[in-house]
Design an enzyme around this catalytic site. Structure first.
Site, PDB file in Angstrom:
ATOM      1  N   MET A   1       0.867  -1.007  -0.075  1.00  0.00           N
ATOM      2  CA  MET A   1       0.067  -0.188   0.041  1.00  0.00           C
ATOM      3  C   MET A   1       1.040   1.251   0.024  1.00  0.00           C
ATOM      4  SD  MET A   1      -2.966  -1.257   2.657  1.00  0.00           S
ATOM      5  CE  MET A   1      -1.839  -1.782   3.816  1.00  0.00           C
TER       6      MET A   1
ATOM      7  N   CYS B   1      -3.837  -2.744  -8.932  1.00  0.00           N
ATOM      8  CA  CYS B   1      -4.018  -1.073  -8.110  1.00  0.00           C
ATOM      9  C   CYS B   1      -5.049  -0.621  -9.305  1.00  0.00           C
ATOM     10  CB  CYS B   1      -2.678  -0.285  -8.286  1.00  0.00           C
ATOM     11  SG  CYS B   1      -2.998   1.170  -7.776  1.00  0.00           S
TER      12      CYS B   1
ATOM     13  N   HIS C   1      -7.572 -10.283  -5.344  1.00  0.00           N
ATOM     14  CA  HIS C   1      -8.445  -9.450  -4.701  1.00  0.00           C
ATOM     15  C   HIS C   1      -9.735  -9.431  -5.404  1.00  0.00           C
ATOM     16  CE1 HIS C   1      -9.843  -5.957  -2.436  1.00  0.00           C
ATOM     17  NE2 HIS C   1     -10.367  -5.752  -3.427  1.00  0.00           N
TER      18      HIS C   1
ATOM     19  N   GLY D   1      -4.817  -6.249   4.228  1.00  0.00           N
ATOM     20  CA  GLY D   1      -4.304  -4.802   3.807  1.00  0.00           C
ATOM     21  C   GLY D   1      -4.717  -3.651   4.693  1.00  0.00           C
ATOM     22  N   ARG D   2      -5.920  -3.235   4.055  1.00  0.00           N
ATOM     23  CA  ARG D   2      -6.672  -2.053   5.025  1.00  0.00           C
ATOM     24  C   ARG D   2      -7.017  -2.360   6.492  1.00  0.00           C
ATOM     25  NH1 ARG D   2     -11.475  -0.991   1.430  1.00  0.00           N
ATOM     26  NH2 ARG D   2     -11.386  -3.164   1.016  1.00  0.00           N
TER      27      ARG D   2
END
Length: 328
Positions: A1, A84, A153, A210-211
């Site tokens: 990220m 991305c 993802h 990730g987040r």
């Protein structure tokens, strides 16, 4: 990220159980131009291993050259970002843009594989949009190109970060008898329960987070403990949160210097302290302080104010505009 998973952030994640970590994604064009920011992203510490460096780009020669540069710093693997979704990456024909041209994606991957002695992996999405979910074809083509693992993802590029991630196509890739490389799932894993459910339901070889780790690095140990025992670790109280903020801040200042290190920490306070009532007053103070000592004094006040209080589990939240600068 980008602008998140730098060495200071990775330090707190590793300290809290992350098994495999990646650099911020790095522009292949930036690397071969010797851009300072791109070169700095190659740096990592031995304690971070196993560690992968992630590159992106849309030019075959640039990707091959950047892979050779990555090879010189000897991470454990090279990862290619074909996922991305942000405009500044997609408009250059990189990231998720390559999902519109599987032949190009295959050539780029093969070029990287041939240019490095390291294992090469890929992270991507289900497809460009709902009408072109081509991940099953993509997985086979990438495997044939020589990649050794694939992270998917569960959204299309058109979805950006909206809606629920769809793991059913991830499962189809994993269940394909022609697929023999590890398949990792990514998207919406924000609790130990969901981690176990998704692992068991969709049969993936591993989970990428990730987040959900932003402001909550404890998620890694919480998930691992729950998968081993079926029991929950106690949630972090204010003492653990302040300790994590201090560690992150000190590493940030050491890595980037006192001005940039303190400035770039400001984006993290909200998520570390999410769930504490009436925290806005302290948060406003934290983002205005200009020295580690001043920030430390505010953190002492926060710890005293919320001693014994444990907030409910809260997931990091961002606006869409923030994700334009925080891509992965």
């Amino acid at each position: 990220m980008e602008d998140v998973s730098d060495p200071p952030f990775r330090y707190v994640c590793k300290h809290n159980g992350a098994d495999l970590m990646y650099s911020e994604f790095i522009s292949s064009e930036g690397l071969i131009r010797d851009a300072i920011k791109s070169r700095q992203k190659l740096d990592f510490f031995e304690y971070e291993r196993p560690f992968g460096i992630q590159i992106f780009g849309g030019d075959e020669e640039a990707m091959a050259m950047s892979a050779r540069i990555v090879d010189t710093v000897q991470p454990d693997l090279v990862d290619i970002n074909f996922g991305c979704p942000v405009k500044k990456v997609v408009c250059k024909g990189a990231g998720a843009a390559v999902l519109k041209d599987v032949d190009t994606m295959t050539r780029l991957s093969a070029a990287v594989v041939k240019s490095t002695s390291l294992p090469v992996t890929v992270k991507t999405r289900l497809g460009w949009d709902d009408e072109s979910k081509n991940i099953e074809e993509v997985a086979l083509r990438l495997q044939d190109a020589g990649i050794q693992a694939l992270t998917i993802h569960g959204r299309t590029r058109a979805q950006l970060y909206k809606g629920e991630a769809d793991w059913t196509l991830i499962a189809k890739v994993k269940e394909n008898p022609r697929i023999h490389i590890p398949i990792f799932g990514n998207g919406d894993i924000d609790s130990p329960e969901k981690a176990r459910l998704y692992r068991d339901r969709y049969g993936v070889d591993g989970l990428m987070i990730g987040r959900a780790a932003i402001g909550y690095p404890w998620i890694f140990n919480e998930i691992k403990h729950y998968l081993r025992t079926g029991e929950h670790l106690p949630p972090p109280g204010i003492e653990q949160r302040i300790e994590a903020i201090r560690s992150h801040l000190l590493r940030s200042v050491e890595w980037k210097g006192p001005v940039v290190g303190i400035l770039e920490m400001r984006r993290h306070y909200t998520n570390y302290l999410k769930g504490f009532p009436h925290i806005k007053e302290f948060r406003n103070q934290l983002v205005q302080k200009k020295t580690v000592e001043e920030i430390g004094e505010v953190l002492q006040q926060v710890q005293a104010r919320y001693a014994g209080f444990v907030p409910e589990r809260a997931v990091a939240s961002f606006s869409q505009s923030q994700f334009e600068d925080c891509a992965y």
